[in-house]
Design an enzyme around this catalytic site. Structure first.
Site, PDB file in Angstrom:
ATOM      1  N   ASN A 107     -74.240   1.858  16.312  1.00 47.18           N
ATOM      2  CA  ASN A 107     -73.080   2.622  15.892  1.00 47.18           C
ATOM      3  C   ASN A 107     -72.369   3.175  16.918  1.00 47.18           C
ATOM      4  O   ASN A 107     -71.097   3.402  17.108  1.00 47.18           O
ATOM      5  CB  ASN A 107     -73.290   3.778  14.871  1.00 47.18           C
ATOM      6  N   TYR A 108     -72.950   3.563  18.166  1.00 47.52           N
ATOM      7  CA  TYR A 108     -72.656   4.178  19.311  1.00 47.52           C
ATOM      8  C   TYR A 108     -72.237   3.214  20.563  1.00 47.52           C
ATOM      9  O   TYR A 108     -71.121   3.338  21.137  1.00 47.52           O
ATOM     10  CB  TYR A 108     -73.013   5.370  19.379  1.00 47.52           C
ATOM     11  N   ILE A 109     -73.300   2.530  20.799  1.00 48.26           N
ATOM     12  CA  ILE A 109     -73.215   1.839  21.972  1.00 48.26           C
ATOM     13  C   ILE A 109     -72.425   0.461  21.573  1.00 48.26           C
ATOM     14  O   ILE A 109     -72.876  -0.448  20.742  1.00 48.26           O
ATOM     15  CB  ILE A 109     -74.554   1.432  22.436  1.00 48.26           C
TER      16      ILE A 109
END
Length: 929
Positions: free
Chosen positions: A886-888
């Site tokens: 989700n974030y990287i």
């Protein structure tokens, strides 16, 4: 002037109306210098702009019950958990009321986590060594390969606390971010300047005669080669292909699948199933991401609707719900609701939760009232008034017996059922989106059941009602054939919303939320959504220095609204707090930065702030942060009396105002983009400095180390899972099993060569590993014998099934007994070895060279598993999956994979490889975030 809240100005314009706040704001419109001086007496704001500290402790002080996502029978223990079962004896089935006792005999993953004793025991277990609780660090490498301090830019000061070192790393990364932002803006200005210079050069180079006659000779200016790492990949000029002899040719345009005839008014289901299967050509949409950026998402859309769960099957006549010991008869609708609770009796953290019980019983009574109530065997009314008198054990045992019978079916029967299910679902699995075949994500309507929620959700235990076709709205093309609803039913509505990417929708009854049927994660539409999300984070690189400079400057603003805004952006950027939204009275009391209340923030001088609140999904966020002294001062001002519990910290700010302010820096910028940007940029900086060497397992561990650093630096952490200690113990047993196997092979070498090999290798080479004691060895030997016995029985069963399938006679039990002698012989062998302390060399044509090769292979397996165990233990407080997905930016994972020659399968499952296909195909080892 009126002091009503309607007159209070908001940052960015507008006014705050009474519907937005439960409490009237109590902070003054401006902050005087006297107030600043008063608040700074105890902790003067020296060191303005210091880097905030890094917390290493995240999660609740006490463990909280959290529902794990449904797995449809798939284990959640992770890929590294072996098939080996616990050696603990299996107790008889207990009732749900008895399961709270004798928990020490149960696996950790099944123990209740509500008692303080269990929490303490689990905490102690997590602090103990991985392999064995008796021996410290046994079986683990003393110096595992990992990201070094130098790789992370940390100092060699071993006396400095880890938080201080990580703080220094974060400061370095922020400094690099500022530098990159300036360089990116400088690069953007170069093309315009180059054009002007080229134009001037053309004019100056022209012959005077031609200038006078008004003619011009056009020259092609040589463009300066510029970096395009910052430009979205789809907008970059594709590299030209070499054709030999110094010539190049332009790349072929992206291939597209020819569209089907959109004018066809009666498309067949076969079109949806077969379209594109034979001559489908890859559509590289990421090479042209601007397509589809408008509001119109599709031109033609065809699909076959949704699949409904099967109807309820009533319980047999001999299975009843008991009330005060009396079997009661229920209407099928009420019986189904009783079954929802009965089937969950082994989930004690749900069924013994008072809120869960109360909500279920309230809904159950409503259904009873609606369906005519309950009766006894004589037809007399039974008034069900008390939950405590209900007994669901017969229902639970019935469904458990069905589950066991289902799992014990012959493989052929399971395979046939699976094939039949896939055949029934095939028409719903794909749709035609602008003539292209796209996979549908969740085409099954959710079955009825009990809502569990996460954390301390106030509606846990409520009945999720069965969804009927009359509640479902379809979205489909005007010229497409509308799928027929189930017989006797009709659709709520059929829409042709070309701005929507949904295929069907309905409203669930628990929270009144909309449920959508969307395309699968690996579809073009979903992929474009992910692509745009990460490109938005990349774009933030150009503006992050301005944003940080502005909010640090406004930490001392005179206007209260400006100061609250600056403080909120600081917390969101530095500590990954979510923005937060207002909640209704019947919703979980979850908050974010803008909705923090007085009681959620505790201040500890000189600059430590404790946050304690329910965050997203009702998960408790408890954390201590060292903040900038100016931020600490501001929070003191925002909590200044007469504020009290229930009052909001940021009473002159809301999420819409915050996001409106952020969009002034960059179109589409919202608070959530900071989480993606900070994680991706931090990971990119770590990867640039990393030098990963060794085996694939060691390289994967290096990647996870970097991922973990991102989680710590960006405060994306989690509490330790309940079953972690049990999983680590199983991994430890597997490692010790390999060590025992290696010791036996070494003893066989002595049997072959005698004292000669012992002298050559040294006595220490043949010693038993220090964490293998006699008691464990005997226990392990018994396990190996039992394991072999089970393998023989399973093989015998499969052979018989094969014979029956081929029309031949089954083997008799005598054959099984003959085969089981091998397990008895193994038991005798272990017994003799324990007595004589000697292991006889075994195997066909056994030689010293073969035994040495076996030892070498076992050494490698042990090392690999030790690295995996240490990696897993290090990750117990970090949700690497969430961070990675989700974030990287997934292209960073692809960079690591290609740069260090690690198969992408080690990082992305098959589903994720399909989801991030665009990233895998578009990034190479030189790509930069």
């Amino acid at each position: 002037m009126s002091s009503s809240e309607d007159d209070i100005p908001l940052v960015g314009g507008g006014k705050l109306n009474g519907n937005n706040r439960a409490h009237s704001p109590k902070s003054k419109e401006t902050i005087s210098a006297d107030v600043d001086r008063e608040m700074n007496k105890e902790n003067p704001p020296h060191g303005r702009g210091i880097q905030p500290g890094i917390t290493l402790r995240h999660g609740p002080v006490e463990e909280m019950d959290v529902d794990e996502p449904a797995t449809n029978g798939v284990t959640t223990n992770g890929d590294m958990q072996g098939k080996r079962k616990s050696r603990a004896s299996v107790n008889g089935t207990k009732s749900y009321k008895e399961q709270s006792s004798d928990e020490d005999e149960e696996p950790l993953s099944k123990r209740r986590r509500t008692s303080a004793a269990n929490r303490k025991a689990e905490s102690e277990s997590d602090d103990e060594p991985i392999i064995a609780k008796k021996k410290s660090g046994a079986g683990l490498p003393k110096k595992p390969h990992k990201v070094t301090k130098e790789d992370l830019g940390l100092s060699d000061d071993s006396d400095a606390p880890i938080s201080a070192k990580l703080t220094k790393t974060k400061a370095s990364i922020e400094k690099q971010a500022e530098k990159e932002a300036k360089n990116l803006r400088k690069e953007e200005k170069k093309p315009a300047a180059s054009k002007r210079a080229a134009k001037k050069e053309e004019s100056d180079d022209e012959p005077i005669q031609k200038k006078r006659r008004g003619t011009a000779t056009k020259k092609t200016p040589v463009k300066k080669e510029e970096s395009d790492d910052d430009v979205p990949l789809a907008r970059k000029a594709p590299a030209k292909k070499a054709t030999g002899k110094g010539k190049t040719e332009a790349p072929a345009p992206a291939k597209r699948q020819p569209k089907s005839d959109a004018k066809s008014k009666t498309p067949k289901r076969e079109q949806t199933e077969e379209a594109g299967e034979d001559d489908e050509e890859e559509f590289r949409w990421w090479e042209n991401p601007m397509k589809g950026d408008g509001t119109k998402k599709w031109t033609s859309l065809e699909h076959n609707g949704v699949i409904f769960p099967p109807p309820y099957e009533p319980l047999p006549a001999n299975v009843k719900l008991l009330y005060d010991g009396t079997p009661v008869k229920l209407h099928p609708e009420a019986e189904e609701v009783a079954g929802f609770f009965g089937i969950m009796l082994n989930s004690t953290h749900n069924v013994e939760n008072p809120t869960f019980q109360k909500n279920f019983f309230d809904d159950f009574q409503k259904v009873l009232k609606k369906t005519g109530g309950a009766t006894d065997k004589d037809g007399k009314k039974v008034n069900i008034k008390e939950f405590s008198k209900l007994d669901f054990r017969q229902i639970f045992e019935y469904y458990e017996s069905k589950k066991i019978a289902r799992n014990s079916r012959a493989p052929a029967e399971k395979k046939a059922e699976k094939a039949e299910k896939e055949k029934d679902e095939a028409p719903y699995m794909f749709c035609l989106w602008d003539g292209r075949k796209q996979k549908v994500g969740n085409f099954r309507v959710e079955p009825p059941g009990l809502f569990r929620g996460r954390g301390e959700h106030p509606k846990t235990g409520r009945v999720k009602q069965r969804v009927l076709p009359e509640q479902i709205t379809l979205n489909i093309g005007k010229d497409a054939q509308v799928p027929a609803p189930p017989e006797g039913h009709r659709w709520k509505e059929v829409k042709h919303d070309q701005e929507g990417t949904w295929l069907a929708m309905w409203t669930e009854n628990i929270n009144g939320a909309y449920k959508y049927v969307m395309l699968a994660a690996n579809s073009d539409i979903k992929g474009q959504s992910d692509f745009k999300k990460f490109e938005k984070a990349r774009e933030l690189k150009k503006h992050i220095d301005h944003i940080r400079k502005d909010y640090r400057k406004n930490l001392t603003a005179k206007l209260m609204a400006d100061r609250q805004l600056a403080t909120a952006v600081y917390l969101i950027d530095q500590f990954a707090l979510r923005a937060g939204n207002e909640k209704g009275e019947d919703e979980a009391d979850t908050v974010g930065c803008c909705s923090l209340k007085y009681e959620h923030v505790t201040l500890k001088p000189p600059n430590k702030v404790v946050f304690d609140f329910l965050g997203k999904d009702s998960i408790r966020f408890y954390e201590e942060f060292d903040v900038d002294p100016l931020v600490f001062t501001n929070l003191k001002i925002f909590k200044k009396p007469p504020k009290e519990e229930g009052d909001e910290i940021f009473d002159r700010l809301n999420t819409s105002t915050l996001n409106k302010h952020l969009s002034g820096y960059m179109q589409g910028l919202t608070a959530k983009v900071f989480r993606t940007y900070n994680a991706s940029f931090t990971m990119s900086q770590l990867l640039q400095k990393m030098k990963s060497e060794g085996s694939v397992a060691e390289k994967v561990k290096d990647y996870n180390e970097a991922n973990r650093e991102v989680a710590v630096l960006c405060n994306h952490k989690r509490t330790v899972a309940a079953g972690h200690a049990g999983q680590m113990e199983k991994m430890g047993d597997r490692i010790k099993g390999l060590q025992y196997q290696r010791w036996r092979v070494k003893q066989m070498m002595i049997d072959l060569e005698g004292a000669k090999i012992k002298k050559k290798k040294g006595a220490q080479y043949f010693e038993l590993d220090e964490d293998l004691d006699e008691e464990w060895i005997k226990e392990h030997q018994a396990f190996l014998v039992q394991e072999q016995r089970q393998k023989i029985e399973k093989k015998f069963q499969k052979d018989n099934e094969k014979l029956v399938a081929e029309g031949e006679k089954e083997m008799k039990t005598k054959e099984l007994q003959e085969r089981l002698k091998a397990a008895d012989e193994l038991a005798d062998k272990f017994k003799k070895e324990n007595k004589t302390k000697k292991v006889v060399a075994e195997g066909k044509g056994v030689t010293l060279e073969k035994l040495e090769a076996n030892v070498e292979k076992l050494d490698q397996r042990i090392t690999t598993m030790q690295v995996q165990a240490l990696d897993k233990d290090n990750n117990k407080e970090v949700s690497l999956g969430t961070s990675k997905i989700n974030y990287i930016d997934p292209r960073l994972t692809v960079v690591f994979s290609k740069k260090f020659n690690v198969p992408i399968e080690k990082f992305f499952s098959k589903t994720l490889r399909e989801k991030f296909d665009w990233a895998i195909k578009s990034a190479d080892e030189n790509w930069e975030f």
